[in-house]
Design an enzyme around this catalytic site. Structure first.
Site, PDB file in Angstrom:
ATOM      1  CE  LYS A 164       7.479  21.857  29.612  1.00  0.00           C
ATOM      2  NZ  LYS A 164       8.252  21.560  30.861  1.00  0.00           N
ATOM      3  N   GLY A 195       7.672  26.330  31.928  1.00  0.00           N
ATOM      4  CA  GLY A 195       6.441  25.950  32.618  1.00  0.00           C
ATOM      5  C   GLY A 195       6.464  24.485  32.992  1.00  0.00           C
ATOM      6  N   GLY A 197       5.163  20.447  33.068  1.00  0.00           N
ATOM      7  CA  GLY A 197       4.740  19.479  32.059  1.00  0.00           C
ATOM      8  C   GLY A 197       3.225  19.414  31.906  1.00  0.00           C
ATOM      9  N   PRO A 198       2.507  19.197  33.010  1.00  0.00           N
ATOM     10  CG  PRO A 198       1.835  18.145  34.972  1.00  0.00           C
ATOM     11  CD  PRO A 198       2.998  18.858  34.355  1.00  0.00           C
ATOM     12  N   GLY A 201       3.472  21.994  29.001  1.00  0.00           N
ATOM     13  CA  GLY A 201       3.838  20.882  28.119  1.00  0.00           C
ATOM     14  C   GLY A 201       2.619  20.289  27.436  1.00  0.00           C
ATOM     15  CD  GLU A 239      15.299  10.078  20.297  1.00  0.00           C
ATOM     16  OE1 GLU A 239      15.811   9.116  20.914  1.00  0.00           O
ATOM     17  OE2 GLU A 239      15.361  10.205  19.072  1.00  0.00           O
ATOM     18  CB  CYS A 273      17.948   8.073  27.614  1.00  0.00           C
ATOM     19  SG  CYS A 273      18.612   9.274  26.482  1.00  0.00           S
ATOM     20  CD  GLU A 365      15.583   5.365  31.464  1.00  0.00           C
ATOM     21  OE1 GLU A 365      16.403   5.471  30.550  1.00  0.00           O
ATOM     22  OE2 GLU A 365      14.510   5.992  31.493  1.00  0.00           O
TER      23      GLU A 365
END
Ligand code: NAD
Length: 458
Positions: A164, A195, A197-198, A201, A239, A273, A365
């Site tokens: 995904k 698709g 995330g909510p 995912g 990660e 990241c 971040e």
């Protein structure tokens, strides 16, 4: 959706608009997968698992080599697609976004053939077997690398996969699926569901047919996925974010350390990241370092060497941090919160001096082209500052010699440290200490994530 070896229509009618962040225009639509699509993909992956797990490693390696070759043959198309949906300048899209994944895919093709899937200890033979069906959830910042860094080792280990990808960069993921198809992976071994995330995912992360979830993205979502996996007692790899320190010790080549440090943050518009977003400089060299950083950042002209951020939300987030830095009393040396160009999600490459460890711009971040320069009194102070965040993903140490730098690096709470400008190594394990994550990607350690052990006693 690419499910069970073929492209098929999505179950629902929802769509996700893909936007070019350089001019804010919609360039494509992809289907928004539903629970039904995820379920079909997981079923296909489960059905394909016994056959793929039993395929001899040398044969799996041959498919992975074909996958590497298919990605290499499509490098121009991949680079153009990454430029269109992420906004990476073409030279960066070619060298980094299209080039690096070919190297990583090649490394797993080789590892699949050479990895010891069986070991002996005392009177036992230990079998290293695939974990099972892997749900891979990837972010947009390195659209192909993030996919390859999960799918290749999972396939090398004998796992089957449902991917995904991020909402912002699904077109690159579709090119990956085409390459996987050309590599003639058996049907169901690799599946793609685009698709949100909510919906897609979360359904994938919660699905009972998924044995392991491998996630890269924000700490907030990672925490949630970790909790879901914990409740279901399934394997999870995370990660997450970073706030890595670039520690410049007395005696280091200051100009080089500052120049490479600034370049490291500006790469990919700061959307990395592992970026060294905190530069730590001894008080005696501090003013010189700040001047060098201001000079170095001037070369990063928005729209030329540095691309836009991926979307409007990320741009607002980064501008918000720049405003917060000013409000907290940091000294703006270059850049600022105002837009550098009339269109596109651009942010000015920004350098802050007089940053103190408790400020938000030294702790959180930002995920944009923003460097915070902090002053330290002595080595112990530098170490305290370097280790003084919740994160621990990467970092750098510069010193007069490698030995001094390594002695400092040994005391850092972080997963990777580049010594005096050491280069990226696609075989070195990559992953976080503390809240930067759980598990490692790349190389033999990355492959081992997708294995479980069975001991046979004789
Ligand atoms: P995100 O964590 O929301 O998205 C990452 C992936 O997770 C995407 O594929 C997304 O669709 C999916 N996702 C979102 N909600 C989910 C849920 N409830 N269940 C399952 N999957 C879900 O990240 P973002 O909003 O795109 O970026 C926000 C911040 O995250 C950035 O500013 C940055 O700090 C961080 N980030 C880190 C990395 C990294 O490489 N570690 C990459 C991208 C973003």
């Amino acid at each position: 959706m690419y499910i069970d070896g073929a492209w098929r229509p999505a179950a629902g009618t929802g769509a996700i608009a893909v936007v070019d962040p350089a001019d804010e225009r919609v360039i494509a639509q992809v289907p928004a997968g539903t629970a039904e699509d995820v379920d079909a993909a997981v079923r296909a992956a489960r059905a394909a698992l016994p056959g793929w797990a039993a395929t001899p490693p040398a044969e799996r390696a041959a498919h992975l080599t074909a996958l590497r070759d298919a990605l290499a043959a499509r490098q121009d198309e991949i680079a153009a697609t990454v430029t269109a949906e992420l906004g990476a300048p073409p030279p960066v899209a070619h060298a980094v976004h299209a080039g690096m994944p070919v190297v990583v895919a090649g490394s797993f093709a080789e590892l699949a053939a050479t990895y010891p899937f069986e070991e002996r200890t005392g009177n036992s033979t230990v079998l290293l077997e695939p974990v099972g069906v892997v749900g891979a959830i990837t972010p947009w910042n390195y659209p192909l690398h993030q996919v390859v860094a999960k799918v290749s080792p999972a396939l090398a280990a004998g796992c089957t996969v449902v991917l995904k990808p991020a909402e912002d960069t699904p077109l690159t993921a579709r090119l990956f699926a085409e390459a996987a198809h050309e590599a003639e992976l058996p049907a169901g071994v690799f599946n793609l569901v685009t698709g949100t995330g909510p919906v897609a995912g979360q359904t994938l992360a919660e699905h009972g047919g998924v044995d392991m979830v491998s996630f890269t993205g924000s700490t907030a979502v990672g925490r949630r996925i970790g909790a879901l996996a914990g409740a279901a007692v399934k394997r999870v790899a995370l990660e997450l974010g970073g706030k890595s320190a670039n520690v410049i010790l007395p005696g280091a080549d200051l100009a080089r350390a500052v120049g490479v440090g600034v370049a490291n943050v500006m790469a990919n518009s700061g959307q990395t990241c592992s970026a060294w977003t905190r530069m730590l400089v001894h008080r005696d060299s501090y003013d010189e370092a700040v001047a060098l950083a201001a000079e170095a950042v001037a070369k990063y002209v928005p729209g030329e060497r540095v691309g836009p951020l991926v979307n409007a939300g990320q741009r607002e987030r980064v501008r918000g941090y720049i405003e917060r830095g000013i409000a907290e009393g940091a000294r703006l040396v270059a850049g600022g919160p105002d837009a550098p160009l009339p269109a596109g999600y651009y942010v000015r490459p920004t350098v802050f001096a007089d940053v103190t460890p408790e400020m938000a711009i030294a702790q959180e971040e930002i995920f944009g082209p923003v460097v915070s320069i902090l002053r330290y009194e002595d080595e112990e102070d530098a170490l305290r500052i370097a280790n003084g965040t919740v994160y621990g993903l990467a970092g750098a140490v510069w010193a007069a010699d490698d030995e001094t730098a390594v002695a400092f690096a040994r005391r850092m709470d972080t997963g990777q440290v580049d010594i005096n400008g050491g280069r990226f190594n696609p075989l070195a394990p990559f992953g976080g200490y503390k809240q930067s994550g759980v598990g490692r990607e790349l190389g033999a350690h990355g492959l081992a994530e997708y294995l479980q052990t069975k001991s046979l006693q004789f």
